[in-house]
Design a protein around this motif. Structure first.
Motif, PDB file in Angstrom:
ATOM      1  N   SER A  44       0.825  -1.209   0.000  1.00 36.77           N
ATOM      2  CA  SER A  44       0.000   0.000   0.000  1.00 36.77           C
ATOM      3  C   SER A  44       0.858   1.257   0.000  1.00 36.77           C
ATOM      4  CB  SER A  44      -0.948   0.002   1.200  1.00 36.77           C
ATOM      5  OG  SER A  44      -0.231   0.003   2.410  1.00 36.77           O
ATOM      6  N   ASN A  45       2.070   1.179   0.578  1.00 38.18           N
ATOM      7  CA  ASN A  45       2.946   2.350   0.638  1.00 38.18           C
ATOM      8  C   ASN A  45       3.969   2.377  -0.488  1.00 38.18           C
ATOM      9  OD1 ASN A  45       2.221   3.842   3.170  1.00 38.18           O
ATOM     10  ND2 ASN A  45       2.564   1.830   4.041  1.00 38.18           N
ATOM     11  N   LEU A  46       3.931   1.406  -1.397  1.00 41.11           N
ATOM     12  CA  LEU A  46       4.947   1.319  -2.436  1.00 41.11           C
ATOM     13  C   LEU A  46       4.969   2.577  -3.297  1.00 41.11           C
ATOM     14  CD1 LEU A  46       7.084  -0.352  -3.862  1.00 41.11           C
ATOM     15  CD2 LEU A  46       5.276  -1.366  -5.263  1.00 41.11           C
ATOM     16  N   LYS A  47       3.798   3.068  -3.685  1.00 42.11           N
ATOM     17  CA  LYS A  47       3.749   4.240  -4.550  1.00 42.11           C
ATOM     18  C   LYS A  47       4.069   5.520  -3.798  1.00 42.11           C
ATOM     19  CE  LYS A  47       0.968   4.608  -8.031  1.00 42.11           C
ATOM     20  NZ  LYS A  47      -0.223   4.715  -8.899  1.00 42.11           N
ATOM     21  N   THR A  48       4.087   5.448  -2.460  1.00 39.22           N
ATOM     22  CA  THR A  48       4.523   6.600  -1.684  1.00 39.22           C
ATOM     23  C   THR A  48       6.043   6.655  -1.628  1.00 39.22           C
ATOM     24  OG1 THR A  48       2.509   6.500  -0.331  1.00 39.22           O
ATOM     25  CG2 THR A  48       4.369   7.741   0.554  1.00 39.22           C
ATOM     26  N   VAL A  49       6.659   5.506  -1.385  1.00 39.29           N
ATOM     27  CA  VAL A  49       8.120   5.446  -1.296  1.00 39.29           C
ATOM     28  C   VAL A  49       8.757   5.577  -2.682  1.00 39.29           C
ATOM     29  CG1 VAL A  49      10.059   3.969  -0.666  1.00 39.29           C
ATOM     30  CG2 VAL A  49       8.052   4.085   0.809  1.00 39.29           C
ATOM     31  N   LEU A  50       8.195   4.911  -3.661  1.00 43.85           N
ATOM     32  CA  LEU A  50       8.735   4.952  -5.023  1.00 43.85           C
ATOM     33  C   LEU A  50       7.599   5.261  -5.994  1.00 43.85           C
ATOM     34  CD1 LEU A  50      11.306   4.560  -6.711  1.00 43.85           C
ATOM     35  CD2 LEU A  50      10.668   2.159  -6.985  1.00 43.85           C
ATOM     36  N   VAL A 109      14.427   8.510  -3.558  1.00 44.66           N
ATOM     37  CA  VAL A 109      13.820   7.402  -2.818  1.00 44.66           C
ATOM     38  C   VAL A 109      14.054   7.566  -1.326  1.00 44.66           C
ATOM     39  CG1 VAL A 109      13.767   4.898  -2.544  1.00 44.66           C
ATOM     40  CG2 VAL A 109      14.153   5.892  -4.804  1.00 44.66           C
ATOM     41  N   VAL A 110      15.293   7.908  -0.967  1.00 46.40           N
ATOM     42  CA  VAL A 110      15.605   8.109   0.443  1.00 46.40           C
ATOM     43  C   VAL A 110      14.782   9.256   1.009  1.00 46.40           C
ATOM     44  CG1 VAL A 110      17.440   8.744   2.054  1.00 46.40           C
ATOM     45  CG2 VAL A 110      17.911   7.142   0.202  1.00 46.40           C
ATOM     46  N   ALA A 111      14.599  10.313   0.211  1.00 47.23           N
ATOM     47  CA  ALA A 111      13.795  11.448   0.675  1.00 47.23           C
ATOM     48  C   ALA A 111      12.352  11.027   0.914  1.00 47.23           C
ATOM     49  CB  ALA A 111      13.855  12.581  -0.349  1.00 47.23           C
ATOM     50  N   ASN A 112      11.808  10.191   0.028  1.00 49.87           N
ATOM     51  CA  ASN A 112      10.431   9.720   0.216  1.00 49.87           C
ATOM     52  C   ASN A 112      10.316   8.847   1.459  1.00 49.87           C
ATOM     53  OD1 ASN A 112       9.558  11.017  -2.090  1.00 49.87           O
ATOM     54  ND2 ASN A 112       9.880   9.246  -3.406  1.00 49.87           N
ATOM     55  N   ILE A 113      11.286   7.958   1.660  1.00 49.20           N
ATOM     56  CA  ILE A 113      11.267   7.110   2.852  1.00 49.20           C
ATOM     57  C   ILE A 113      11.389   7.966   4.105  1.00 49.20           C
ATOM     58  CG2 ILE A 113      12.517   5.305   4.091  1.00 49.20           C
ATOM     59  CD1 ILE A 113      13.324   4.141   1.395  1.00 49.20           C
ATOM     60  N   THR A 114      12.261   8.965   4.038  1.00 47.87           N
ATOM     61  CA  THR A 114      12.437   9.846   5.183  1.00 47.87           C
ATOM     62  C   THR A 114      11.150  10.592   5.496  1.00 47.87           C
ATOM     63  OG1 THR A 114      14.774  10.110   4.656  1.00 47.87           O
ATOM     64  CG2 THR A 114      13.780  11.764   6.096  1.00 47.87           C
ATOM     65  N   GLY A 115      10.511  11.115   4.450  1.00 45.21           N
ATOM     66  CA  GLY A 115       9.257  11.826   4.681  1.00 45.21           C
ATOM     67  C   GLY A 115       8.189  10.931   5.270  1.00 45.21           C
ATOM     68  N   LEU A 116       8.103   9.700   4.753  1.00 43.88           N
ATOM     69  CA  LEU A 116       7.115   8.761   5.273  1.00 43.88           C
ATOM     70  C   LEU A 116       7.406   8.412   6.728  1.00 43.88           C
ATOM     71  CD1 LEU A 116       4.674   7.001   4.302  1.00 43.88           C
ATOM     72  CD2 LEU A 116       6.316   5.167   3.959  1.00 43.88           C
ATOM     73  N   LEU A 159      24.966  -1.063   1.425  1.00 43.72           N
ATOM     74  CA  LEU A 159      23.760  -0.252   1.314  1.00 43.72           C
ATOM     75  C   LEU A 159      23.985   1.132   1.917  1.00 43.72           C
ATOM     76  CD1 LEU A 159      20.790  -0.015   0.562  1.00 43.72           C
ATOM     77  CD2 LEU A 159      20.205  -1.009   2.772  1.00 43.72           C
ATOM     78  N   ARG A 160      24.669   1.176   3.068  1.00 42.69           N
ATOM     79  CA  ARG A 160      24.921   2.456   3.715  1.00 42.69           C
ATOM     80  C   ARG A 160      25.806   3.329   2.833  1.00 42.69           C
ATOM     81  NH1 ARG A 160      27.401   0.674   7.752  1.00 42.69           N
ATOM     82  NH2 ARG A 160      25.536   0.071   8.903  1.00 42.69           N
ATOM     83  N   THR A 161      26.817   2.709   2.204  1.00 42.15           N
ATOM     84  CA  THR A 161      27.699   3.465   1.323  1.00 42.15           C
ATOM     85  C   THR A 161      26.923   4.043   0.148  1.00 42.15           C
ATOM     86  OG1 THR A 161      29.580   2.073   1.920  1.00 42.15           O
ATOM     87  CG2 THR A 161      29.739   3.332  -0.136  1.00 42.15           C
ATOM     88  N   ALA A 162      26.043   3.203  -0.440  1.00 40.52           N
ATOM     89  CA  ALA A 162      25.245   3.680  -1.574  1.00 40.52           C
ATOM     90  C   ALA A 162      24.297   4.787  -1.143  1.00 40.52           C
ATOM     91  CB  ALA A 162      24.460   2.523  -2.189  1.00 40.52           C
ATOM     92  N   ALA A 163      23.626   4.588  -0.017  1.00 41.43           N
ATOM     93  CA  ALA A 163      22.645   5.567   0.435  1.00 41.43           C
ATOM     94  C   ALA A 163      23.318   6.872   0.833  1.00 41.43           C
ATOM     95  CB  ALA A 163      21.850   4.996   1.609  1.00 41.43           C
ATOM     96  N   ASP A 164      24.442   6.774   1.556  1.00 42.42           N
ATOM     97  CA  ASP A 164      25.124   7.984   1.989  1.00 42.42           C
ATOM     98  C   ASP A 164      25.678   8.753   0.793  1.00 42.42           C
ATOM     99  OD1 ASP A 164      24.535   7.346   4.548  1.00 42.42           O
ATOM    100  OD2 ASP A 164      26.501   6.516   5.054  1.00 42.42           O
TER     101      ASP A 164
END
Length: 715
Positions: free
Chosen positions: A84-90, A126-133, A241-246
């Motif tokens: 249900s949150n997939l379209k919110t995150v991505l 994507v990270v911004a959307n996850i952060t906002g959520l 993952l942390r390296t990619a995200a950072d």
């Protein structure tokens, strides 16, 4: 004689060379403008609505659901929460931006603009959307834990990182409270916690974890499982993952086999850097040879050039037809193992790409054909001017063609300006004479809970007015006031938590959720998503006034009083649109045409209230429904629920509720066939027509087509 023969041979060779070179240049120009142009690929994806179809068709296809469920089942989060949150995150626009980046990288590589193919995904959106959520979902909780009015997420993440490090090292993290768990609750929590550890060590860890949880010592239980759960492989994956995200980017090129792409690049570089300029040079030389070796008359030389250009364009068009005949509109064969929706999407993308490519090739062919025809035409016109006037007689066919066009225009122009459009109600002329209680309407369940409005666990994707644009004519809305902390803790009285745990939870939520004034549209809990009631009502009113031939129904799950609701509608300026139902629920309703003629086109029901406004009636006085708490598609039934069995209006609750809405199940039950089959079955069983077909994720499947079919069947 020998010299003239050689000249004719040279002229013939030059003509053939010019024709071939013109065709080659046209073909390479087509390649530059299509397959080697990023805009071409982006346009194909946009024309076929590929990104929306990925969410609304492919990911919810019943054939792909087992795979999706298996993937989601490996994550310790309920499936419904993820889907249900997939379209919110991505969301589709973010996915489009990410895809556009890769298309640009690939095309630049194939064209030789860059020497290295670097396929890197920008993770920042994507990270911004996850952060906002996460900030919407956890904001109140974090501020409560920190005993602050506003959460400090940086400090919270630092503390969380430190706690995770302690757990991974096998040390109990500081600051975790003890919980008063029953034996059954402790055993359930232990089983859930042990699933994070490898299966071969769970038996060894279980006794210590169970004892710690039965004593309420969560910190020790985490420390016992931590070292096993945080294996070296997990740490490596987390570090990557942390390296990619950072860093904001994820380099995916290293994970792909690019040998075939490199071979294609070699071919494209050869074509663009060698073949195209060589063909252009040879073509110019061949045309020059035609000019200098041609007849003495300049007009005849021009005619030869014109025919060479036109023949080159015709050769290009012939190549386009050969490609269409040999390759078809689907160059890549779709595997029979693919789910139907994915196969349809790929077929449509291929067809659109081939159509655009052929259109580009035919356009490229048209340029030399038009240039050649222009030269030949100019020569012909010049020769005509040199002919005596009496030899130029008006032709029959030009005159006949002009007369036919004049007659056709005289016949068609009045039709273009005539106004003979039949009256339409609810999008169909056939519904104007149909009573309100005889029609079927697509109904949006929890219409306010949308991805667009950033709800946690949304049940729809587009905003309410976009839902109306998509064919929805009934909206199920939940009205609330923002919860006070004591209202949240009151709900604990109905739980099976032991008293000590209730006390701890109640103490934790005292700082949560500072109430916001006014009336809101929420889904159960306003902090998980809310939009203001009055502005939303104004938007619905604006939509109705912009669509004077439509009737809209609101079915309100009311957690606010009828007086407050009446005031909200008055403040929104909707009183002139409100329809007042007959006091007697058994009386027939007016036709849609009558409601539209009176401009009373907004029907409002309440699940609890019955007034005080005469237009605000209890829904179940007028309507009956099916149950709504279905866990799987196989559970769907037609048994009576609220409203009994003898009402004029019939609500078909056609959605799955399993830890929230289920986008995957919507892909199964929102198909046209599934909706029709259940509606027909319930109509036979309940003895009345279905009026409201309530669905989650209305953009998934084709419930609108099913509703249209129900109305067509009632003619």
């Amino acid at each position: 004689m020998v010299g003239s023969t050689r000249i004719r041979a040279l002229r013939c060779a030059a003509w053939i060379c010019a024709v071939l070179c013109v065709a080659v240049v046209a073909l390479t120009a087509t390649a530059r403008g299509t397959v080697l142009n990023a805009g071409f690929h982006r346009a194909v994806l946009a024309d076929e609505h590929a990104y929306d179809r990925l969410y609304n068709q492919v990911l919810v296809d019943p054939r792909i659901t087992p795979v999706t469920r298996d993937l989601l089942g490996r994550l310790p989060v309920p499936e419904a929460v993820l889907t249900s949150n997939l379209k919110t995150v991505l969301p589709p626009e973010t996915l489009r931006a990410l895809t556009d980046q890769q298309i640009g990288h690939l095309v630049d590589y194939l064209r030789g603009t860059t020497d290295d193919l670097r396929l890197s995904v920008d993770l920042r959106p994507v990270v911004a959307n996850i952060t906002g959520l996460s900030r919407v979902y956890f904001g109140d909780l974090v501020s409560s834990l920190q005993e602050r009015r506003e959460p400090d997420f940086a400090a919270f993440l630092a503390d969380l990182k430190d706690a995770v490090g302690q757990v991974g090292a096998g040390r109990p993290p500081a600051g975790l409270p003890t919980l008063a768990l029953t034996k059954a609750q402790a055993d359930t929590a232990a089983a859930a916690l042990l699933r994070a550890a490898p299966e071969d060590v769970r038996g060894t860890l279980r006794p210590e974890v169970t004892v710690a949880l039965r004593n309420g010592d969560v910190a020790t239980a985490l420390a016992v499982v931590g070292p096993a759960a945080f294996s070296e492989r997990t740490r490596d994956a987390a570090a990557r993952l942390r390296t990619a995200a950072d860093g904001g980017t994820w380099d995916i090129g290293a994970d792909l086999e690019l040998d075939e792409v490199r071979q294609v690049r070699a071919a494209t570089r050869l074509t663009l850097d060698v073949v195209e300029p060589l063909a252009a040079a040879l073509g110019i030389a061949a045309l020059a040879a035609l000019w200098f070796t041609g007849p003495d008359a300049r007009s005849r030389r021009l005619r030869h050039l014109g025919w060479a250009l036109a023949a080159g364009g015709l050769c290009t068009a012939l190549v386009a037809l050969v490609i269409l005949w040999t390759v078809g509109r689907g160059p890549v064969e779709v595997s029979a193992a693919w789910p139907p929706s994915a196969a349809r999407l790929l077929d449509d993308l291929q067809s659109a790409a081939v159509d655009r490519f052929l259109a580009g090739m035919l356009t490229a062919a048209l340029v030399p054909v038009a240039a050649g025809a222009l030269l030949v035409g100019l020569v012909w016109a010049g020769e005509r001017r040199e002919t005596p006037a009496r030899a130029r007689r008006p032709g029959f066919w030009p005159a006949a063609g002009a007369t036919a066009l004049a007659l056709a225009g005289a016949a068609l122009v009045p039709l273009a300006f005539s106004d003979d459009t039949p009256r339409s109600c609810q999008g169909s002329p056939r519904l104007c004479d149909r009573r309100y209680d005889e029609i079927a309407q697509l109904t949006s369940h929890n219409a306010m809970s949308t991805t667009a409005d950033q709800f946690i666990g949304p049940l729809q994707d587009p905003v309410i007015t976009d839902q109306l644009d998509a064919g929805v004519r009934a909206l199920q809305l939940d009205t609330y006031r923002w919860e006070r902390p004591e209202e949240l803790t009151d709900r604990l009285d109905e739980s099976d938590f032991p008293p000590e745990l209730r006390r701890q939870i109640a103490a934790a939520v005292q700082g949560l959720n500072p109430p916001r004034p006014g009336l809101w549209l929420c889904h159960s809990v306003c902090r998980a998503g809310a939009i203001e009631l009055v502005p939303t009502l104004r938007q619905i009113g604006d939509w109705l006034r912009a669509h004077p031939d439509d009737v809209v129904t609101l079915i309100v799950q009311d957690a606010v009083s009828g007086e407050d609701t009446e005031g909200a509608f008055r403040e929104a300026g909707l009183r002139d649109l409100l329809f007042t139902p007959d006091e007697d629920p058994d009386r027939p309703w007016p036709t849609l045409g009558e409601m539209i003629d009176s401009d009373r086109r907004l029907v409002v029901f309440a699940e609890r209230a019955d007034g005080p406004a005469p237009w605000y009636r209890n829904f179940y006085r007028y309507a009956m429904e099916t149950p709504f708490a279905f866990r799987t598609p196989d559970d769907l039934s037609c048994v009576p629920h609220r409203g009994g069995t003898d009402k004029r209006l019939f609500l078909l609750n056609h959605f799955i509720t399993a830890d929230g809405g289920s986008r995957l199940d919507a892909g199964v039950i929102n198909t046209r066939r599934a909706v029709l089959d259940r509606a027909h079955a319930c109509e036979r069983e309940r003895g009345g027509p279905v009026n409201f077909v309530a669905v989650d994720y209305l953009t998934v499947g084709d419930a609108k087509a099913a509703v249209d079919q129900l109305n067509a069947e009632r003619d």
